[in-house]
Write a protein that holds these residues in place. Structure first.
Motif, PDB file in Angstrom:
ATOM      1  N   ILE A   1      18.921  56.777  32.566  1.00  0.00           N
ATOM      2  CA  ILE A   1      18.589  57.436  33.855  1.00  0.00           C
ATOM      3  C   ILE A   1      19.027  56.414  34.917  1.00  0.00           C
ATOM      4  O   ILE A   1      19.785  56.972  35.997  1.00  0.00           O
ATOM      5  CB  ILE A   1      17.091  57.513  33.881  1.00  0.00           C
ATOM      6  N   VAL A   2      18.936  55.111  35.079  1.00  0.00           N
ATOM      7  CA  VAL A   2      19.611  54.126  35.639  1.00  0.00           C
ATOM      8  C   VAL A   2      21.122  54.374  35.746  1.00  0.00           C
ATOM      9  O   VAL A   2      21.692  54.388  36.861  1.00  0.00           O
ATOM     10  CB  VAL A   2      19.160  52.859  35.500  1.00  0.00           C
ATOM     11  N   THR A   3      21.653  54.445  34.574  1.00  0.00           N
ATOM     12  CA  THR A   3      23.143  54.471  34.676  1.00  0.00           C
ATOM     13  C   THR A   3      23.701  56.022  35.245  1.00  0.00           C
ATOM     14  O   THR A   3      24.578  56.027  35.878  1.00  0.00           O
ATOM     15  CB  THR A   3      23.575  54.394  32.888  1.00  0.00           C
ATOM     16  N   ALA A   4      23.116  56.932  34.824  1.00  0.00           N
ATOM     17  CA  ALA A   4      23.271  58.110  35.290  1.00  0.00           C
ATOM     18  C   ALA A   4      23.237  58.345  36.958  1.00  0.00           C
ATOM     19  O   ALA A   4      23.954  58.921  37.657  1.00  0.00           O
ATOM     20  CB  ALA A   4      22.712  59.438  34.830  1.00  0.00           C
ATOM     21  N   THR A   5      21.900  57.770  37.356  1.00  0.00           N
ATOM     22  CA  THR A   5      21.578  57.673  38.705  1.00  0.00           C
ATOM     23  C   THR A   5      23.037  56.599  39.543  1.00  0.00           C
ATOM     24  O   THR A   5      23.027  57.198  40.608  1.00  0.00           O
ATOM     25  CB  THR A   5      20.274  56.829  39.182  1.00  0.00           C
ATOM     26  N   VAL A   6      23.462  55.670  38.920  1.00  0.00           N
ATOM     27  CA  VAL A   6      24.363  54.856  39.721  1.00  0.00           C
ATOM     28  C   VAL A   6      25.743  55.883  39.693  1.00  0.00           C
ATOM     29  O   VAL A   6      26.248  55.741  40.644  1.00  0.00           O
ATOM     30  CB  VAL A   6      24.799  53.475  38.804  1.00  0.00           C
ATOM     31  N   GLY A   7      25.820  56.425  38.653  1.00  0.00           N
ATOM     32  CA  GLY A   7      27.066  57.512  38.455  1.00  0.00           C
ATOM     33  C   GLY A   7      26.932  58.512  39.733  1.00  0.00           C
ATOM     34  O   GLY A   7      27.908  58.807  40.315  1.00  0.00           O
ATOM     35  N   ALA A   8      25.631  58.974  39.982  1.00  0.00           N
ATOM     36  CA  ALA A   8      25.484  59.865  40.894  1.00  0.00           C
ATOM     37  C   ALA A   8      25.514  59.315  42.415  1.00  0.00           C
ATOM     38  O   ALA A   8      26.114  59.965  43.300  1.00  0.00           O
ATOM     39  CB  ALA A   8      24.243  60.557  40.913  1.00  0.00           C
ATOM     40  N   PHE A   9      25.220  58.051  42.633  1.00  0.00           N
ATOM     41  CA  PHE A   9      25.193  57.483  43.670  1.00  0.00           C
ATOM     42  C   PHE A   9      26.981  57.303  43.957  1.00  0.00           C
ATOM     43  O   PHE A   9      27.344  57.401  45.300  1.00  0.00           O
ATOM     44  CB  PHE A   9      24.685  56.005  43.875  1.00  0.00           C
ATOM     45  N   VAL A  10      27.708  57.073  43.128  1.00  0.00           N
ATOM     46  CA  VAL A  10      29.011  56.610  43.182  1.00  0.00           C
ATOM     47  C   VAL A  10      29.712  58.175  43.599  1.00  0.00           C
ATOM     48  O   VAL A  10      30.615  58.296  44.570  1.00  0.00           O
ATOM     49  CB  VAL A  10      29.938  56.271  41.863  1.00  0.00           C
ATOM     50  N   LEU A  11      29.324  59.195  42.936  1.00  0.00           N
ATOM     51  CA  LEU A  11      29.703  60.791  43.471  1.00  0.00           C
ATOM     52  C   LEU A  11      29.289  61.123  44.679  1.00  0.00           C
ATOM     53  O   LEU A  11      29.959  61.627  45.614  1.00  0.00           O
ATOM     54  CB  LEU A  11      29.569  61.609  42.434  1.00  0.00           C
ATOM     55  N   LEU A  12      28.070  60.744  45.292  1.00  0.00           N
ATOM     56  CA  LEU A  12      27.540  61.241  46.275  1.00  0.00           C
ATOM     57  C   LEU A  12      28.286  60.294  47.504  1.00  0.00           C
ATOM     58  O   LEU A  12      28.566  60.794  48.803  1.00  0.00           O
ATOM     59  CB  LEU A  12      26.143  60.725  46.529  1.00  0.00           C
ATOM     60  N   PHE A  13      28.608  59.000  47.154  1.00  0.00           N
ATOM     61  CA  PHE A  13      29.413  58.185  48.229  1.00  0.00           C
ATOM     62  C   PHE A  13      30.578  58.925  48.427  1.00  0.00           C
ATOM     63  O   PHE A  13      31.069  59.000  49.543  1.00  0.00           O
ATOM     64  CB  PHE A  13      29.498  56.826  47.655  1.00  0.00           C
ATOM     65  N   VAL A  14      31.329  59.134  47.700  1.00  0.00           N
ATOM     66  CA  VAL A  14      32.678  59.670  47.478  1.00  0.00           C
ATOM     67  C   VAL A  14      32.724  61.086  48.444  1.00  0.00           C
ATOM     68  O   VAL A  14      33.314  61.145  49.251  1.00  0.00           O
ATOM     69  CB  VAL A  14      33.285  59.842  46.225  1.00  0.00           C
ATOM     70  N   TYR A  15      31.580  61.938  47.860  1.00  0.00           N
ATOM     71  CA  TYR A  15      31.488  63.246  48.692  1.00  0.00           C
ATOM     72  C   TYR A  15      31.211  63.041  50.301  1.00  0.00           C
ATOM     73  O   TYR A  15      31.901  63.721  50.803  1.00  0.00           O
ATOM     74  CB  TYR A  15      30.352  63.823  47.794  1.00  0.00           C
ATOM     75  N   ASN A  16      30.392  62.212  50.534  1.00  0.00           N
ATOM     76  CA  ASN A  16      29.730  61.970  51.838  1.00  0.00           C
ATOM     77  C   ASN A  16      31.008  61.266  52.750  1.00  0.00           C
ATOM     78  O   ASN A  16      31.086  61.700  53.830  1.00  0.00           O
ATOM     79  CB  ASN A  16      28.432  61.210  51.952  1.00  0.00           C
ATOM     80  N   ARG A  17      31.330  60.342  52.306  1.00  0.00           N
ATOM     81  CA  ARG A  17      32.578  59.564  52.913  1.00  0.00           C
ATOM     82  C   ARG A  17      34.016  60.218  53.151  1.00  0.00           C
ATOM     83  O   ARG A  17      34.671  60.189  53.924  1.00  0.00           O
ATOM     84  CB  ARG A  17      32.700  58.476  52.401  1.00  0.00           C
ATOM     85  N   PHE A  18      34.402  60.846  51.638  1.00  0.00           N
ATOM     86  CA  PHE A  18      35.855  61.204  51.807  1.00  0.00           C
ATOM     87  C   PHE A  18      35.916  62.777  51.916  1.00  0.00           C
ATOM     88  O   PHE A  18      36.894  63.072  52.423  1.00  0.00           O
ATOM     89  CB  PHE A  18      36.419  60.480  50.529  1.00  0.00           C
TER      90      PHE A  18
ATOM     91  N   GLY B   1      21.417  64.473  34.120  1.00  0.00           N
ATOM     92  CA  GLY B   1      21.992  64.834  35.126  1.00  0.00           C
ATOM     93  C   GLY B   1      20.734  65.287  36.463  1.00  0.00           C
ATOM     94  O   GLY B   1      21.101  64.915  37.592  1.00  0.00           O
ATOM     95  N   LEU B   2      20.010  66.265  35.892  1.00  0.00           N
ATOM     96  CA  LEU B   2      19.070  66.776  37.097  1.00  0.00           C
ATOM     97  C   LEU B   2      18.238  65.518  37.475  1.00  0.00           C
ATOM     98  O   LEU B   2      18.054  65.410  38.651  1.00  0.00           O
ATOM     99  CB  LEU B   2      18.220  67.694  36.306  1.00  0.00           C
ATOM    100  N   ILE B   3      17.530  64.866  36.579  1.00  0.00           N
ATOM    101  CA  ILE B   3      16.878  63.747  37.010  1.00  0.00           C
ATOM    102  C   ILE B   3      17.601  62.627  37.789  1.00  0.00           C
ATOM    103  O   ILE B   3      17.133  62.288  38.921  1.00  0.00           O
ATOM    104  CB  ILE B   3      16.379  62.990  35.759  1.00  0.00           C
ATOM    105  N   ALA B   4      18.865  62.363  37.467  1.00  0.00           N
ATOM    106  CA  ALA B   4      19.710  61.538  38.249  1.00  0.00           C
ATOM    107  C   ALA B   4      19.897  62.085  39.643  1.00  0.00           C
ATOM    108  O   ALA B   4      19.858  61.348  40.563  1.00  0.00           O
ATOM    109  CB  ALA B   4      21.043  60.957  37.298  1.00  0.00           C
ATOM    110  N   GLY B   5      20.282  63.155  39.617  1.00  0.00           N
ATOM    111  CA  GLY B   5      20.724  63.918  41.037  1.00  0.00           C
ATOM    112  C   GLY B   5      19.245  63.852  41.903  1.00  0.00           C
ATOM    113  O   GLY B   5      19.631  63.578  43.164  1.00  0.00           O
ATOM    114  N   ALA B   6      18.305  64.260  41.359  1.00  0.00           N
ATOM    115  CA  ALA B   6      17.253  64.227  42.140  1.00  0.00           C
ATOM    116  C   ALA B   6      16.719  62.806  42.718  1.00  0.00           C
ATOM    117  O   ALA B   6      16.285  62.504  43.836  1.00  0.00           O
ATOM    118  CB  ALA B   6      15.836  64.639  41.369  1.00  0.00           C
TER     119      ALA B   6
END
Length: 83
Positions: free
Chosen positions: A63-80, A10-15
């Motif tokens: 790492i790719v799978t977790a980064t995609v999940g982090a993108f989804v959460l960042l998108f939701v966080y930033n937009r909504f 998660g730390l790698i994916a978040g970074a």
């Protein structure tokens, strides 16, 4: 996969998510890392659900799978959630 592996993944994916999707996030790097840890869980669930495989170890696919999940959460966080 152990909890320590999820945290490291998660730390790698978040970074990676913060680096690839820069912007004015409220909590900065620390909040993004926490979103990355949650993104590892979300990415693992979405990957398993869609048949791509989950985040099952510290490897490139996870790492790719977790980064995609982090993108989804960042998108939701930033937009909504940030308004």
């Amino acid at each position: 996969m152990g909890i320590l592996s999820w945290i490291i993944l998660g730390l790698i994916a978040g970074a990676l998510a913060k680096w690839l999707m820069p912007g004015n996030d409220g909590g900065g790097w620390i909040a993004t890392m926490v979103l990355g840890i949650a993104g590892a869980f979300v990415g693992g669930f979405l990957g398993s659900f869609m048949g791509f495989g989950g985040a099952d170890g510290i490897n490139i696919g996870s790492i790719v799978t977790a980064t995609v999940g982090a993108f989804v959460l960042l998108f939701v966080y930033n937009r909504f959630l940030r308004g």
